[in-house]
Design an enzyme around this catalytic site. Structure first.
Site, PDB file in Angstrom:
ATOM      1  N   TRP A  83     -11.320  -2.417  -9.060  1.00 20.28           N
ATOM      2  CA  TRP A  83     -11.510  -1.606 -10.657  1.00 20.28           C
ATOM      3  C   TRP A  83     -12.448  -0.787 -10.601  1.00 20.28           C
ATOM      4  CZ3 TRP A  83     -10.438  -4.749 -14.835  1.00 20.28           C
ATOM      5  CH2 TRP A  83     -10.541  -5.885 -14.317  1.00 20.28           C
TER       6      TRP A  83
ATOM      7  N   LEU B  84      11.013 -20.467  -3.910  1.00 21.23           N
ATOM      8  CA  LEU B  84      10.254 -19.780  -3.372  1.00 21.23           C
ATOM      9  C   LEU B  84       8.869 -19.482  -4.464  1.00 21.23           C
ATOM     10  CD1 LEU B  84       9.376 -17.515  -1.655  1.00 21.23           C
ATOM     11  CD2 LEU B  84       9.925 -15.964  -3.666  1.00 21.23           C
TER      12      LEU B  84
ATOM     13  N   ARG C 243      -5.582  -1.919   8.092  1.00 23.56           N
ATOM     14  CA  ARG C 243      -6.786  -2.999   7.763  1.00 23.56           C
ATOM     15  C   ARG C 243      -6.644  -4.771   6.539  1.00 23.56           C
ATOM     16  NH1 ARG C 243      -8.440   2.006   6.533  1.00 23.56           N
ATOM     17  NH2 ARG C 243      -7.277   2.030   4.104  1.00 23.56           N
TER      18      ARG C 243
ATOM     19  N   ARG D  41       0.441   8.717 -10.429  1.00 30.09           N
ATOM     20  CA  ARG D  41      -0.155   7.569  -9.738  1.00 30.09           C
ATOM     21  C   ARG D  41       0.581   6.320 -10.460  1.00 30.09           C
ATOM     22  NH1 ARG D  41      -3.594   7.118  -5.914  1.00 30.09           N
ATOM     23  NH2 ARG D  41      -4.113   5.193  -6.052  1.00 30.09           N
TER      24      ARG D  41
ATOM     25  N   ASP E  89       0.539  -0.974  -0.132  1.00 31.08           N
ATOM     26  CA  ASP E  89       0.282  -0.309   0.323  1.00 31.08           C
ATOM     27  C   ASP E  89       0.758   1.090  -0.056  1.00 31.08           C
ATOM     28  OD1 ASP E  89      -1.801   1.361   0.134  1.00 31.08           O
ATOM     29  OD2 ASP E  89      -2.557   1.069   2.024  1.00 31.08           O
TER      30      ASP E  89
ATOM     31  N   HIS F  46       3.602   3.548  -8.638  1.00 36.66           N
ATOM     32  CA  HIS F  46       2.776   2.073  -9.576  1.00 36.66           C
ATOM     33  C   HIS F  46       4.484   1.066  -9.881  1.00 36.66           C
ATOM     34  CE1 HIS F  46      -1.251   2.161  -7.774  1.00 36.66           C
ATOM     35  NE2 HIS F  46      -1.622   2.314  -8.671  1.00 36.66           N
TER      36      HIS F  46
ATOM     37  N   ARG G 185       1.229  -4.462   6.199  1.00 38.54           N
ATOM     38  CA  ARG G 185       0.823  -4.021   4.904  1.00 38.54           C
ATOM     39  C   ARG G 185       1.307  -2.791   5.549  1.00 38.54           C
ATOM     40  NH1 ARG G 185      -5.156  -2.882   4.183  1.00 38.54           N
ATOM     41  NH2 ARG G 185      -5.310  -0.781   3.121  1.00 38.54           N
TER      42      ARG G 185
HETATM   43  C1  FPP Z   1      -1.982  -0.493  -3.728  1.00 38.67           C
HETATM   44  O1  FPP Z   1      -1.082   1.321  -3.367  1.00 38.67           O
HETATM   45  C2  FPP Z   1      -1.230  -0.791  -4.715  1.00 38.67           C
HETATM   46  C3  FPP Z   1      -2.257  -1.088  -5.502  1.00 38.67           C
HETATM   47  C4  FPP Z   1      -3.657  -1.143  -5.726  1.00 38.67           C
HETATM   48  C5  FPP Z   1      -1.440  -1.808  -6.826  1.00 38.67           C
HETATM   49  C6  FPP Z   1      -0.370  -2.866  -6.043  1.00 38.67           C
HETATM   50  C7  FPP Z   1       0.875  -3.049  -7.228  1.00 38.67           C
HETATM   51  C8  FPP Z   1       2.358  -2.831  -7.879  1.00 38.67           C
HETATM   52  C9  FPP Z   1       2.678  -2.571  -6.780  1.00 38.67           C
HETATM   53  C10 FPP Z   1       2.792  -2.959  -9.061  1.00 38.67           C
HETATM   54  C11 FPP Z   1       2.891  -4.149 -10.035  1.00 38.67           C
HETATM   55  C12 FPP Z   1       3.453  -5.660  -8.801  1.00 38.67           C
HETATM   56  C13 FPP Z   1       4.347  -6.744  -8.979  1.00 38.67           C
HETATM   57  C14 FPP Z   1       4.128  -7.872  -7.880  1.00 38.67           C
HETATM   58  C15 FPP Z   1       3.803  -7.086 -10.616  1.00 38.67           C
HETATM   59  P1  FPP Z   1      -2.605   2.878  -3.984  1.00 38.67           P
HETATM   60  O2  FPP Z   1      -2.538   2.958  -5.385  1.00 38.67           O
HETATM   61  O3  FPP Z   1      -3.688   2.255  -2.958  1.00 38.67           O
HETATM   62  O4  FPP Z   1      -1.475   3.914  -2.886  1.00 38.67           O
HETATM   63  P2  FPP Z   1      -2.467   5.158  -2.139  1.00 38.67           P
HETATM   64  O5  FPP Z   1      -2.679   4.600  -1.292  1.00 38.67           O
HETATM   65  O6  FPP Z   1      -1.189   5.713  -1.126  1.00 38.67           O
HETATM   66  O7  FPP Z   1      -3.545   5.576  -3.006  1.00 38.67           O
END
Ligand code: FPP
Length: 247
Positions: free
Chosen positions: A74, A136, A199, A38, A25, A42, A193
């Protein structure tokens, strides 16, 4: 990758959790703090996921489950959803060879049939090609929701009951566990987390019943081997009783 000496020293005498589940997160907040989009957050999160896999292998973890896309994600913008799907696919395509060399078995959990077909095909190929790897297991949770997984298990159990393969009286917690997406994986010992939120967010609801939870203050893109060690150190301070009385 060799863990540096400081981390090797911190590892000494520590019990290593067999299965670590990770809610990655904070990509969005990290991006905002750095004046980035954003999707750039990622992309930085993807690099942190690679650091997690490398460090998990080094410390001897058996299974890592990462929450890459939830059934609730989504509701994000079309741009972010498409970008995340493309990023996950590109990451897997680019890393597959190294994952093979590292003896990583890749599995995927979630309602995979709703993913882009190119990603579905790549996940199936990755599972096939890495099936015999033993160092792993990397469980990629994509379009994953704990409630959806339990509902899918309930539907499959009902189908088998109607077909006469199982009797309702046989349905207990152990039988339900055999209908989850990857029943061969042990329950997580530790849930990590990042970004300070307290959460579970619909992650592995059935499997996390007795897992220890460690919440780290760092945003996911800043996660590194030292963060993993910090979580394992905190895990070692916990007394796990699995609902039994304190001894
Ligand atoms: C939560 O941060 C993160 C996600 C919804 C996406 C997780 C994806 C990756 C780390 C990239 C790809 C991973 C792999 C394993 C290939 P958020 O967007 O909810 O952050 P925020 O709460 O600060 O907005």
């Amino acid at each position: 990758m060799d863990l540096d000496e400081e981390i090797q020293q911190r590892l000494e005498g520590l019990k290593i959790p067999s299965h670590i589940a990770v809610i990655m997160d904070g990509n969005g907040r990290w991006a905002e703090e750095h004046g980035l989009t954003r999707l750039q957050g990622h992309a930085a999160g993807r690099r942190a996921a690679k650091r997690l896999v490398d460090a998990a292998i080094e410390v001897g973890v058996q299974v890592v489950s990462v929450y890459a896309f939830s059934t609730e994600n989504w509701s994000r913008s079309e741009n972010e959803i498409e970008g995340l799907m493309a990023l996950i696919e590109e990451a897997l395509r680019q890393e597959l060879k190294e994952l093979q060399e590292q003896q990583v078995r890749v599995v995927a959990s979630g309602r995979l049939s709703q993913l882009p077909s190119s990603l579905q095909e790549l996940l199936a190929k990755s599972e096939r090609d890495t099936a015999d790897n033993r160092d792993l297991t990397l469980n990629l949770c994509i379009n994953y929701g704990g409630r959806a997984e339990i509902a899918d298990a309930a539907a499959a159990i009902a189908t088998d009951a109607v077909a006469g393969k199982i009797a309702p009286s046989e349905i207990d917690t152990e039988l339900v566990a055999t209908y989850l997406y990857h029943p061969e994986l042990p329950d997580p010992d530790l849930l990590i987390r990042t970004s300070g939120e307290l959460r579970i967010s619909n992650f592995l609801l059935y499997q996390l019943a007795y897992s220890e939870m460690v919440v780290l203050p760092v945003y996911w893109p800043d996660f590194d081997a030292s963060s993993l060690l910090e979580a394992i150190e905190e895990f070692n301070e916990r007394k796990r009783r699995f609902g039994a009385r304190p001894s």
